[in-house]
Design a protein around this motif. Sequence first.
Motif, PDB file in Angstrom:
ATOM      1  N   VAL A  78      -5.084  -3.820  -5.555  1.00 25.67           N
ATOM      2  CA  VAL A  78      -4.546  -2.553  -5.068  1.00 25.67           C
ATOM      3  C   VAL A  78      -5.217  -1.411  -5.812  1.00 25.67           C
TER       4      VAL A  78
ATOM      5  N   ALA B  25       0.828  -1.206   0.000  1.00 24.47           N
ATOM      6  CA  ALA B  25       0.000   0.000   0.000  1.00 24.47           C
ATOM      7  C   ALA B  25       0.864   1.259   0.000  1.00 24.47           C
TER       8      ALA B  25
ATOM      9  N   LEU C 131      -6.365  -2.211  -0.005  1.00 17.38           N
ATOM     10  CA  LEU C 131      -6.157  -3.548  -0.580  1.00 17.38           C
ATOM     11  C   LEU C 131      -7.427  -4.384  -0.484  1.00 17.38           C
TER      12      LEU C 131
END
Length: 150
Positions: A89, A52, A124
């Motif tokens: 993502v 992330a 995520l």
Amino acid sequence: MRNLSTPRQQRGVVLAVSLILLLLLTILAITASTSSTLQERMAANAQDENIAFQASESALTTVNSQLNTYIEPAADSLITNTSYTNKSVRTRLEVESHPTESSLNVDPGTPDFILYDITSTTTLDPSVVTIDENNAYARHRQGYRLRIIK
């Protein structure tokens, strides 16, 4: 001389000691298994946090490169990163521009500045519809000053 190996005189101490040792080994094995499971979860969370972070930083770099080439970025955009095969993502980019106004009379060729507040929020979680600070894995803010010569 007495023979100690007759069945009448043995009391079963070996059986009790071996059962206690077996119990201790079982407790030790369960503790080791629990510990390794916890370490595996911690490593997975650290990996998710790193992914992330990298996605947020990548989005900020994209906006910076757009601004360096005088391309106005979208005010609110969504970037889906497919380079991670097992993760979904998604990064939300919010860009606010604040033109500075000078109190001087500006002649042609005088630089003018635009200040940008850039927020990059990454999640995520594939089930999230709207990415905000409540479901973010990483959130980065950056300021940017662009000089334009008029």
